[in-house]
Enzyme design. Structure first.
Site, mmCIF file in Angstrom:
data_model
loop_
_atom_site.group_PDB
_atom_site.id
_atom_site.type_symbol
_atom_site.label_atom_id
_atom_site.label_comp_id
_atom_site.label_asym_id
_atom_site.label_seq_id
_atom_site.Cartn_x
_atom_site.Cartn_y
_atom_site.Cartn_z
ATOM 1 N N GLY A 9 5.581 1.684 0.428
ATOM 2 C CA GLY A 9 3.508 1.777 1.197
ATOM 3 C C GLY A 9 3.179 3.111 -0.289
ATOM 4 N N PRO A 10 2.433 2.312 -1.111
ATOM 5 C CA PRO A 10 2.367 2.871 -2.142
ATOM 6 C C PRO A 10 0.623 2.787 -2.314
ATOM 7 C CG PRO A 10 2.462 0.364 -2.846
ATOM 8 C CD PRO A 10 3.248 0.570 -1.802
ATOM 9 N N ALA A 12 -2.742 6.058 -0.576
ATOM 10 C CA ALA A 12 -2.677 7.705 -1.114
ATOM 11 C C ALA A 12 -1.834 7.877 -1.292
ATOM 12 C CB ALA A 12 -3.591 7.497 0.096
ATOM 13 N N GLY A 14 1.505 7.501 -0.445
ATOM 14 C CA GLY A 14 2.908 6.937 -0.736
ATOM 15 C C GLY A 14 3.043 6.799 -3.060
ATOM 16 N N ASN A 106 1.108 10.651 9.179
ATOM 17 C CA ASN A 106 0.242 12.014 10.152
ATOM 18 C C ASN A 106 0.256 12.274 11.120
ATOM 19 O OD1 ASN A 106 -2.194 13.736 8.934
ATOM 20 N ND2 ASN A 106 -3.478 12.229 8.522
ATOM 21 N N LYS A 183 -1.864 20.695 12.289
ATOM 22 C CA LYS A 183 -2.348 19.393 11.504
ATOM 23 C C LYS A 183 -3.052 18.104 12.479
ATOM 24 C CE LYS A 183 -3.362 16.598 8.235
ATOM 25 N NZ LYS A 183 -2.333 16.057 6.720
ATOM 26 N N ASN A 187 -6.988 17.188 12.728
ATOM 27 C CA ASN A 187 -7.326 15.728 12.442
ATOM 28 C C ASN A 187 -8.219 15.102 14.260
ATOM 29 O OD1 ASN A 187 -6.059 14.764 10.533
ATOM 30 N ND2 ASN A 187 -4.330 14.098 10.637
ATOM 31 N N SER A 252 -10.529 10.956 7.329
ATOM 32 C CA SER A 252 -9.553 9.266 6.590
ATOM 33 C C SER A 252 -9.915 8.534 7.977
ATOM 34 C CB SER A 252 -8.440 9.147 6.157
ATOM 35 O OG SER A 252 -7.581 9.919 7.973
ATOM 36 N N GLU A 264 -6.479 5.765 12.788
ATOM 37 C CA GLU A 264 -5.174 5.554 13.459
ATOM 38 C C GLU A 264 -5.542 6.236 14.820
ATOM 39 O OE1 GLU A 264 -3.877 7.550 9.838
ATOM 40 O OE2 GLU A 264 -1.900 6.313 9.979
HETATM 41 N N1 LIG Z 1 -5.363 9.115 2.091
HETATM 42 C C1 LIG Z 1 -5.248 11.135 3.197
HETATM 43 O O1 LIG Z 1 -5.707 11.724 2.071
HETATM 44 C C2 LIG Z 1 -3.397 11.096 3.369
HETATM 45 C C3 LIG Z 1 -3.967 12.837 4.367
HETATM 46 C C4 LIG Z 1 -2.631 13.044 4.716
HETATM 47 C C5 LIG Z 1 -2.061 12.304 5.803
HETATM 48 N N2 LIG Z 1 -2.676 11.024 5.142
HETATM 49 C C6 LIG Z 1 -1.299 10.131 6.143
HETATM 50 O O2 LIG Z 1 -0.602 9.165 5.320
HETATM 51 C C7 LIG Z 1 -0.464 8.763 5.741
HETATM 52 C C8 LIG Z 1 -0.487 6.595 4.771
HETATM 53 O O3 LIG Z 1 -2.302 7.359 4.436
HETATM 54 P P1 LIG Z 1 -2.809 6.555 3.262
HETATM 55 O O4 LIG Z 1 -3.482 7.240 3.275
HETATM 56 O O5 LIG Z 1 -1.583 7.184 1.909
HETATM 57 O O6 LIG Z 1 -2.789 4.884 3.530
HETATM 58 P P2 LIG Z 1 -3.288 3.522 2.476
HETATM 59 O O7 LIG Z 1 -3.954 4.110 1.267
HETATM 60 O O8 LIG Z 1 -4.080 2.373 3.141
HETATM 61 O O9 LIG Z 1 -2.034 2.891 1.483
HETATM 62 C C9 LIG Z 1 -0.399 2.337 2.937
HETATM 63 C C10 LIG Z 1 -0.262 1.429 2.010
HETATM 64 O O10 LIG Z 1 1.133 0.844 2.311
HETATM 65 C C11 LIG Z 1 1.379 -0.730 2.457
HETATM 66 N N3 LIG Z 1 1.423 -1.447 3.258
HETATM 67 C C12 LIG Z 1 0.489 -1.353 4.946
HETATM 68 N N4 LIG Z 1 2.299 -3.040 4.948
HETATM 69 C C13 LIG Z 1 2.907 -2.575 4.662
HETATM 70 C C14 LIG Z 1 4.296 -3.125 4.279
HETATM 71 N N5 LIG Z 1 4.889 -3.897 5.432
HETATM 72 N N6 LIG Z 1 5.103 -3.048 2.572
HETATM 73 C C15 LIG Z 1 4.705 -2.579 2.321
HETATM 74 N N7 LIG Z 1 3.793 -1.813 2.173
HETATM 75 C C16 LIG Z 1 2.880 -1.573 3.273
HETATM 76 C C17 LIG Z 1 -0.593 -0.788 1.819
HETATM 77 O O11 LIG Z 1 -0.229 -2.027 1.666
HETATM 78 P P3 LIG Z 1 -1.686 -2.820 0.789
HETATM 79 O O12 LIG Z 1 -2.675 -1.915 -0.112
HETATM 80 O O13 LIG Z 1 -1.180 -3.904 1.481
HETATM 81 O O14 LIG Z 1 -2.926 -1.742 1.221
HETATM 82 C C18 LIG Z 1 -0.526 0.447 1.003
HETATM 83 O O15 LIG Z 1 -0.227 0.078 0.107
HETATM 84 C C19 LIG Z 1 -1.030 7.419 7.437
HETATM 85 O O16 LIG Z 1 -0.483 8.083 8.307
HETATM 86 C C20 LIG Z 1 -2.139 8.968 6.502
HETATM 87 O O17 LIG Z 1 -3.158 9.073 7.820
HETATM 88 C C21 LIG Z 1 -3.297 10.366 4.425
#
Ligand SMILES: NC(=O)c1ccc[n+]([C@@H]2O[C@H](COP(=O)([O-])OP(=O)(O)OC[C@H]3O[C@@H](n4cnc5c(N)ncnc54)[C@H](OP(=O)(O)O)[C@@H]3O)[C@@H](O)[C@H]2O)c1
Length: 300
Positions: A9-10, A12, A14, A106, A183, A187, A252, A264
């Site tokens: 999951g690369p 935001a 990752g 989260n 947290k 949220n 988000s 989510e």
């Molecule tokens: N962003 C923030 O600022 C933030 C801050 C704190 C906490 N969080 C939490 O962190 C977690 C991740 O959020 P995010 O913002 O990073 O989400 P995101 O940007 O949507 O990234 C999720 C990644 O997972 C990939 N993915 C989904 N299914 C997959 C699979 N089966 N195999 C491989 N990769 C897969 C997606 O690929 P695709 O490119 O195909 O969609 C995307 O690259 C969440 O729980 C969020 O609530 C986020």
């Protein structure tokens, strides 16, 4: 000896953590992506950029080949909570008896969510506070400093050591329950912006601020029943800070709804409702938020 990490999951979160880990020569990082990309590029808050081309895997055949080269020391899972089940085939292919799995999401249900696929002794829940957004596959904007907190056990200490020398503020906590629920309290009121499709400034309306306060007080009551040490005053502290934040700021959940992506809602407000039920604590505000947001999920 290198430390082998597979990151599923690369996005935001990752992608940003991966880009920082690439600065450590002793870490051998492999990225598991759903949507392939050529290069990982993470813009930093100071305008610079971290650029890297770690090996990417997008098929399970490739995963089998990668594991044939030796077991992974760590798997990082940073997909959205609703994509947890989609990682099951990867976990089955990559998980060895001594692989540790960090769930970087989260919510408060990291362990329950991944229990079907990861033994409890190998799973580490991670609280992440890292403002970042994905602008395209492999392209991420990190808006501020990154912080990760983990329980103060063997897995937690080993996880923290991975970030030594990077700008990610990684630390263990002796009271991880409180860390997670604090947290989630923040949220929980974000649901209101997502429902209204209005940014932070929505809280300047006193009745909306009262609603946000009510949702948070519910969350705090459930948090205390779960063992978190949170005071009701936290709701006002969070409200004050939200009112001082950029009026155009978008959380988000709101951003996901506005972009037509899944939300989510279940992992956030839904988790409060489920824990409330376990403790006999009514959570009507969180229940309404969860129900309405679930009804608004895109159908695909
Ligand atoms: N962003 C923030 O600022 C933030 C801050 C704190 C906490 N969080 C939490 O962190 C977690 C991740 O959020 P995010 O913002 O990073 O989400 P995101 O940007 O949507 O990234 C999720 C990644 O997972 C990939 N993915 C989904 N299914 C997959 C699979 N089966 N195999 C491989 N990769 C897969 C997606 O690929 P695709 O490119 O195909 O969609 C995307 O690259 C969440 O729980 C969020 O609530 C986020």
């Amino acid at each position: 000896m290198s430390i082998r990490i597979a990151l599923i999951g690369p996005g935001a979160i990752g992608g940003t953590l991966a880009a920082h880990l690439l600065s450590r020569p002793e870490i051998d990082l492999t990225i598991i992506a759903r949507t392939p990309f050529d290069q990982l590029r993470v813009e930093q808050p100071d305008g610079s950029a971290l650029v890297g081309t770690p090996p990417f895997l997008t098929t399970l055949d490739a995963a089998s080949a990668a594991t044939a080269a030796g077991p992974f020391d760590w798997i990082f899972v940073a997909v959205k909570a609703y994509d947890a089940a989609a990682t099951a085939p990867w976990l089955a292919a990559l998980l060895g008896p001594s692989t540790r799995v960090a769930i970087i999401q989260n919510g408060v249900e990291h362990r329950e969510r991944f229990a079907p696929w990861v033994p409890a002794s190998q799973l580490l829940p991670v609280m992440v506070d890292l403002p970042a957004e994905r602008t395209a596959p492999g392209r991420i904007r990190q808006r501020g400093p990154g912080l990760v907190r983990v329980p103060a056990d063997d897995l937690g200490h080993a996880f923290v050591a991975l970030f030594a020398g990077t700008p990610i503020d990684a630390a263990t906590s002796d009271d991880f329950t409180t860390v997670l629920w604090r947290k989630l309290t923040i949220n929980s009121h974000g649901a209101i912006n997502a429902l209204l499709l209005r940014p932070n400034r929505a809280l300047q309306t006193p009745a909306i601020a009262e609603l946000a306060r009510a949702i948070m007080l519910e969350t705090i009551a459930v948090a205390r029943a779960e063992g978190a040490r949170l005071d009701d005053a936290l709701a006002d502290t969070i409200l004050d800070s939200a009112l001082r934040a950029a009026p155009d700021g978008v959380n988000s959940l709101h951003a996901d709804r506005a972009a037509g992506r899944r939300m989510e809602a279940s992992a956030r407000n839904g988790a409060v409702v489920r824990a409330g039920l376990r403790h006999g604590i009514p959570t009507p505000f969180n229940l309404m938020a969860t129900t309405l947001l679930e009804a608004l999920q895109p159908t695909d």
